[in-house]
Write an enzyme that holds these catalytic residues in place. Sequence first.
Site, PDB file in Angstrom:
ATOM      1  N   ASP A  37       0.850  -1.195   0.000  1.00 23.20           N
ATOM      2  CA  ASP A  37       0.000   0.000   0.000  1.00 23.20           C
ATOM      3  C   ASP A  37       0.885   1.245   0.000  1.00 23.20           C
ATOM      4  O   ASP A  37       1.897   1.317   0.700  1.00 23.20           O
ATOM      5  CB  ASP A  37      -0.919  -0.005   1.229  1.00 23.20           C
ATOM      6  CG  ASP A  37      -2.071   0.967   1.079  1.00 23.20           C
ATOM      7  OD1 ASP A  37      -3.226   0.515   0.938  1.00 23.20           O
ATOM      8  OD2 ASP A  37      -1.819   2.202   1.096  1.00 23.20           O
ATOM      9  N   ILE A  38       0.506   2.240  -0.785  1.00 21.36           N
ATOM     10  CA  ILE A  38       1.296   3.467  -0.913  1.00 21.36           C
ATOM     11  C   ILE A  38       1.278   4.295   0.375  1.00 21.36           C
ATOM     12  O   ILE A  38       2.170   5.120   0.589  1.00 21.36           O
ATOM     13  CB  ILE A  38       0.761   4.292  -2.117  1.00 21.36           C
ATOM     14  CG1 ILE A  38       1.835   5.220  -2.663  1.00 21.36           C
ATOM     15  CG2 ILE A  38      -0.507   5.035  -1.765  1.00 21.36           C
ATOM     16  CD1 ILE A  38       1.474   5.813  -4.021  1.00 21.36           C
ATOM     17  N   ASN A  92     -12.797  -3.475   2.505  1.00 22.10           N
ATOM     18  CA  ASN A  92     -13.754  -2.381   2.566  1.00 22.10           C
ATOM     19  C   ASN A  92     -14.677  -2.514   1.351  1.00 22.10           C
ATOM     20  O   ASN A  92     -14.206  -2.660   0.225  1.00 22.10           O
ATOM     21  CB  ASN A  92     -13.018  -1.041   2.544  1.00 22.10           C
ATOM     22  CG  ASN A  92     -12.174  -0.834   3.794  1.00 22.10           C
ATOM     23  OD1 ASN A  92     -12.521  -1.299   4.868  1.00 22.10           O
ATOM     24  ND2 ASN A  92     -11.053  -0.142   3.636  1.00 22.10           N
ATOM     25  N   GLY A  98     -15.598   2.728   3.461  1.00 20.97           N
ATOM     26  CA  GLY A  98     -14.205   3.138   3.291  1.00 20.97           C
ATOM     27  C   GLY A  98     -13.562   2.710   1.992  1.00 20.97           C
ATOM     28  O   GLY A  98     -12.368   2.934   1.797  1.00 20.97           O
ATOM     29  N   GLN A  99     -14.336   2.068   1.099  1.00 21.34           N
ATOM     30  CA  GLN A  99     -13.732   1.671  -0.186  1.00 21.34           C
ATOM     31  C   GLN A  99     -13.547   2.893  -1.077  1.00 21.34           C
ATOM     32  O   GLN A  99     -14.483   3.667  -1.297  1.00 21.34           O
ATOM     33  CB  GLN A  99     -14.615   0.632  -0.897  1.00 21.34           C
ATOM     34  CG  GLN A  99     -13.945   0.065  -2.150  1.00 21.34           C
ATOM     35  CD  GLN A  99     -14.738  -1.067  -2.807  1.00 21.34           C
ATOM     36  OE1 GLN A  99     -15.881  -1.349  -2.436  1.00 21.34           O
ATOM     37  NE2 GLN A  99     -14.136  -1.703  -3.798  1.00 21.34           N
ATOM     38  N   SER A 100     -12.308   3.072  -1.569  1.00 23.74           N
ATOM     39  CA  SER A 100     -12.023   4.209  -2.441  1.00 23.74           C
ATOM     40  C   SER A 100     -11.542   3.779  -3.828  1.00 23.74           C
ATOM     41  O   SER A 100     -11.566   4.583  -4.756  1.00 23.74           O
ATOM     42  CB  SER A 100     -10.977   5.125  -1.797  1.00 23.74           C
ATOM     43  OG  SER A 100      -9.767   4.433  -1.580  1.00 23.74           O
ATOM     44  N   HIS A 105      -9.849  -5.419  -3.404  1.00 29.83           N
ATOM     45  CA  HIS A 105      -8.516  -5.624  -2.841  1.00 29.83           C
ATOM     46  C   HIS A 105      -8.666  -6.014  -1.386  1.00 29.83           C
ATOM     47  O   HIS A 105      -9.438  -5.415  -0.642  1.00 29.83           O
ATOM     48  CB  HIS A 105      -7.653  -4.357  -2.962  1.00 29.83           C
ATOM     49  CG  HIS A 105      -8.360  -3.105  -2.552  1.00 29.83           C
ATOM     50  ND1 HIS A 105      -9.294  -2.483  -3.360  1.00 29.83           N
ATOM     51  CD2 HIS A 105      -8.304  -2.383  -1.414  1.00 29.83           C
ATOM     52  CE1 HIS A 105      -9.773  -1.423  -2.730  1.00 29.83           C
ATOM     53  NE2 HIS A 105      -9.190  -1.342  -1.547  1.00 29.83           N
ATOM     54  N   HIS A 107      -6.862  -5.894   2.115  1.00 31.25           N
ATOM     55  CA  HIS A 107      -5.764  -5.264   2.842  1.00 31.25           C
ATOM     56  C   HIS A 107      -5.197  -6.313   3.804  1.00 31.25           C
ATOM     57  O   HIS A 107      -5.931  -6.791   4.679  1.00 31.25           O
ATOM     58  CB  HIS A 107      -6.255  -4.106   3.707  1.00 31.25           C
ATOM     59  CG  HIS A 107      -6.794  -2.923   2.970  1.00 31.25           C
ATOM     60  ND1 HIS A 107      -6.074  -1.761   2.819  1.00 31.25           N
ATOM     61  CD2 HIS A 107      -8.001  -2.688   2.387  1.00 31.25           C
ATOM     62  CE1 HIS A 107      -6.808  -0.855   2.162  1.00 31.25           C
ATOM     63  NE2 HIS A 107      -7.986  -1.405   1.898  1.00 31.25           N
TER      64      HIS A 107
HETATM   65  P1  5GP Z   1      -9.696   1.318   0.058  1.00 31.28           P
HETATM   66  O1  5GP Z   1      -9.808   2.701   0.638  1.00 31.28           O
HETATM   67  O2  5GP Z   1     -10.390   1.247  -1.291  1.00 31.28           O
HETATM   68  O3  5GP Z   1     -10.105   0.187   0.973  1.00 31.28           O
HETATM   69  O4  5GP Z   1      -8.151   1.080  -0.175  1.00 31.28           O
HETATM   70  C1  5GP Z   1      -7.458   1.645  -1.229  1.00 31.28           C
HETATM   71  C2  5GP Z   1      -5.999   1.608  -0.822  1.00 31.28           C
HETATM   72  O5  5GP Z   1      -5.213   1.856  -1.983  1.00 31.28           O
HETATM   73  C3  5GP Z   1      -5.617   2.693   0.188  1.00 31.28           C
HETATM   74  O6  5GP Z   1      -5.106   2.074   1.377  1.00 31.28           O
HETATM   75  C4  5GP Z   1      -4.574   3.538  -0.525  1.00 31.28           C
HETATM   76  O7  5GP Z   1      -3.522   3.955   0.317  1.00 31.28           O
HETATM   77  C5  5GP Z   1      -4.087   2.597  -1.623  1.00 31.28           C
HETATM   78  N1  5GP Z   1      -3.638   3.261  -2.833  1.00 31.28           N
HETATM   79  C6  5GP Z   1      -4.240   4.299  -3.481  1.00 31.28           C
HETATM   80  N2  5GP Z   1      -3.557   4.628  -4.582  1.00 31.28           N
HETATM   81  C7  5GP Z   1      -2.489   3.783  -4.636  1.00 31.28           C
HETATM   82  C8  5GP Z   1      -1.409   3.624  -5.560  1.00 31.28           C
HETATM   83  O8  5GP Z   1      -1.290   4.337  -6.569  1.00 31.28           O
HETATM   84  N3  5GP Z   1      -0.498   2.666  -5.298  1.00 31.28           N
HETATM   85  C9  5GP Z   1      -0.595   1.848  -4.176  1.00 31.28           C
HETATM   86  N4  5GP Z   1       0.357   0.929  -4.010  1.00 31.28           N
HETATM   87  N5  5GP Z   1      -1.613   1.954  -3.292  1.00 31.28           N
HETATM   88  C10 5GP Z   1      -2.545   2.903  -3.521  1.00 31.28           C
END
Ligand code: 5GP
Length: 119
Positions: A37-38, A92, A98-100, A105, A107
């Site tokens: 994760d970034i 998420n 919290g899904q973005s 994916h 975590h």
């Molecule tokens: P969500 O919020 O959908 O559950 O998780 C999305 C995750 O993707 C977040 O934890 C966010 O830090 C990660 N993320 C967003 N953009 C990037 C990216 O460009 N590269 C990587 N490795 N992770 C990313």
Amino acid sequence: MAETPAENADCLFCRIVAGEIPADVVLRSERVLAFRDIDPKAPTHVLVVPLEHHSDVGALAAADPAALAELVEVGRRIAADEGHDHFRLVFNTGAEAGQSVFHVHGHVLAGRPMTWPPG
Ligand code: 5GP
Ligand code: ZN
């Protein structure tokens, strides 16, 4: 329209799978890719995604249960390889949860004590 194209040109994680956007890849298997994760929230914070585009874990379970099983197994293996028998695997699902990124994916979070309930 069917929800499961092999690749979605507008999808961040499809672009990472395709190698169009760089990522710190931990493991690639037949059906999934794992990368860090970034913005890590724990010492180990790895995202495990199916190579094919599915919006969320329910859609993946319905369309390709073998890929979901592989995603879970790969998550467990990554935690173990990084020295963690105890880990959290989080999906998420939906913006309010919290899904973005709308490419499913898991975590994989490990390496620190976890509290409950999550925020
Ligand atoms: P969500 O919020 O959908 O559950 O998780 C999305 C995750 O993707 C977040 O934890 C966010 O830090 C990660 N993320 C967003 N953009 C990037 C990216 O460009 N590269 C990587 N490795 N992770 C990313
Ligand atoms: Zn995608």
